[in-house]
Design an enzyme around this catalytic site. Structure first.
Site, PDB file in Angstrom:
ATOM      1  CB  CYS A  97      70.916  73.021  37.259  1.00 38.49           C
ATOM      2  SG  CYS A  97      71.937  71.651  36.026  1.00 38.49           S
TER       3      CYS A  97
ATOM      4  CB  CYS B 127      82.230  63.912  38.918  1.00 35.33           C
ATOM      5  SG  CYS B 127      81.262  64.585  40.147  1.00 35.33           S
TER       6      CYS B 127
ATOM      7  CB  CYS C 186      83.458  66.276  42.000  1.00 35.56           C
ATOM      8  SG  CYS C 186      83.135  65.279  42.122  1.00 35.56           S
TER       9      CYS C 186
ATOM     10  CB  CYS D 154      68.618  72.742  34.506  1.00 41.42           C
ATOM     11  SG  CYS D 154      68.418  71.614  36.902  1.00 41.42           S
TER      12      CYS D 154
END
Length: 531
Positions: A58, A405, A408, A61
């Site tokens: 990620c 998003c 999304c 992250c």
């Protein structure tokens, strides 16, 4: 031993710098690695823990990692507060139990509790300083005990948030502590155990001399903490107050309809202040009235499906997401005005009356209905949503999304593949619709959208209830979910198996055809002797 916070941040920065691009904290950092086996026991042995649920791949992250490492060292060394990490690619079951739907997700757990509902999401800035400040505040007592009158007076004078004071009612201490644990970001809770007043009082930031006193039954609060929460949601708000981003959450928490007065000049505010204050008193507990500076926050009118023509009055039913307003001018007509239009108070009063009597017509925002559906994912708009999803003959899976998003965007190809798989089965294609709707430009009634993407399944059947999809966002998980909830008994996994077999056969046929074509080319390229 005293620690220098600046030195600790500097040292932690050096430690984090080496692996700044890695999402996983270094082994020698202050971040505690938790697994499904150690999660519960670690939390049970801690007063407060901030847990990061992440995935090594990620990007967000990875960006958070060095800041998280710095914060962990400062909080461990100076405040004995634990910061932890859970790798959701290794502990998928634990992350599913905790309802993790995106990375990174940060949750605060207190008092040894580890249940999913016990964790409170951290949605603040992802910097070391912001995390440290937030966690220090979270570690302080939820209810402050004050005996000194001067200290209490100073707190009430300088507070920027509503203050709830328990004057000597010992039997509500437990209920008040429970409420304070969940609402201490919005309110300040104080106990004065030695007081003989035996009352529960609420002080607004600018009204310490005139507190709102709880006049219900104290035993009701003892029996159910929600009584105190509901009282705060209403009474902690002014009759007519100025709203901005810092206090918007207070009004959202109240779950009451919000009546906005958009003003541009001071006169537009002063001329209506007494009028709206009186309305606020009249409709206390039924509707909140706020003023909003259109010079700063005029774009909010667009969120209410309105043009930026000020002043204006609008009502937003927050729970149903319905918007109401007085008629506005055509753009050309408004552009010709030489002074601001006058909004008659009688017209405002009539709109409020119609709203309360359920006679007002909401302003519905919707994209135009597509002339052609370009993919197997059916595009819904506000005008078509209800007709499609409440078709009793069809199962319908709907993705509510926002174009900006990131989650999304990552889901989009998976969702399209799901639609293609089901569309390839002739029987299933007639019984299920895979759909999506841009929630930012289409109003949808009666559907709670806690975040993007929100995915809801509407089973076929007259009395079928919608089901929220909360599993892993994979094709296999979607198909299992459809099988478990389908009103039309659609066997998603079986359809997927047939789809893969068919795809494999087509790929083999394509390879065989290409090989045959290559053989033909070889024969054509064979060298022949000339005559």
């Amino acid at each position: 031993m005293l620690f220098n916070k600046r030195a600790l941040f500097a040292a932690a920065s050096m430690l984090a710098g080496v692996l700044a691009q890695e999402a996983t904290a270094p082994e020698d950092s202050a971040v505690v690695k938790l697994t499904g086996e150690t999660f519960k026991s670690t939390l049970e042995g801690s007063d407060i823990v901030l847990a990061e649920f992440f995935a090594p791949w990620c990007g967000h992250c990875k960006k958070l990692a060095p800041e998280y490492v710095k914060a962990a060292q400062v909080l461990r060394d100076e405040h004995n507060i634990t910061l932890a990490q859970i790798d959701c690619t290794e502990d998928q079951e634990l992350c599913m139990e905790q309802g993790i739907q995106g990375y990174p997700t940060l949750k605060v757990f207190k008092n040894g509790q580890s249940d999913p509902d016990a964790g409170k999401s951290y949605d603040g800035q992802r910097s070391a300083e912001a995390i440290v400040e937030y966690m220090i505040k979270q570690s302080l007592p939820a209810v402050q005990t004050i005996e000194d009158a001067a200290e209490l007076d100073a707190l009430l004078t300088n507070t920027t948030s509503p203050v709830i004071v328990n004057y000597g009612i010992a039997k509500i201490d437990k209920s008040m502590l429970t409420v304070a644990d969940s609402l201490n970001e919005m309110y300040t809770f104080v106990s004065v155990p030695s007081s003989k007043d035996n009352k529960l009082a609420l002080y607004l930031p600018s009204g310490k001399d005139e507190p709102v006193v709880f006049n219900g039954k104290i035993d009701d609060i003892v029996a159910d903490k929600l009584v105190l929460e509901e009282w705060l949601k209403v009474e902690a708000l002014p009759y007519f107050g100025e709203i901005d981003g810092s206090i918007f959450q207070f009004y959202v928490q109240s779950e009451l309809p919000m009546a906005y007065w958009f003003y541009v000049t001071d006169d537009q505010l002063e001329d209506y202040k007494e009028y709206f204050t009186d309305l606020g008193k009249k409709y206390r507990g039924k509707m909140n009235f706020v003023s909003i500076d259109a010079k700063q926050f005029g774009r909010h009118a667009v969120n209410l499906n309105l043009k930026e023509q000020f002043p204006l009055f609008a009502i937003h039913n927050l729970t149903a997401n319905l918007k109401y307003a007085l008629p506005q001018l055509e753009d050309e007509e408004y552009a010709k005005l030489t002074e601001a239009p006058v909004i008659e108070k009688s017209e405002i009063t009539q709109l409020i009356t119609d709203f309360m009597d359920h006679k007002a017509e909401p302003i519905i925002q919707s994209e135009e209905i597509p002339e052609v559906q370009e993919t197997n994912v059916w595009k819904l708009v506000g005008k078509t949503h209800d007709d499609i999803v409440f078709d009793a003959k069809k199962d319908v899976l709907v993705k509510y999304y926002a174009p900006w998003c990131g989650h999304c965007k990552r889901l989009a190809p998976i969702y399209e593949e799901l639609a293609d798989i089901l569309a390839a089965d002739k029987d299933a294609a007639d019984k299920i619709t895979i759909a999506e709707i841009d929630d930012t430009v289409n109003d949808v009634m009666g559907v709670e959208i806690p975040g993007y993407p929100t995915i809801v399944f509407y089973p076929a059947g007259k009395d079928a209830e919608p089901v929220l999809f909360e599993s892993a966002r994979t094709v296999e998980a979607f198909l299992d979910f459809i099988k478990a909830n389908s009103g039309n008994k659609i066997d998603g996994p079986a359809i997927y198996d047939a789809y893969k077999k068919d795809l494999k056969a087509k790929q083999k046929a394509k390879r065989d055809a290409e090989r045959d074509a290559d053989d033909d080319d070889d024969e054509d390229d064979f060298d022949h002797d000339e005559l």
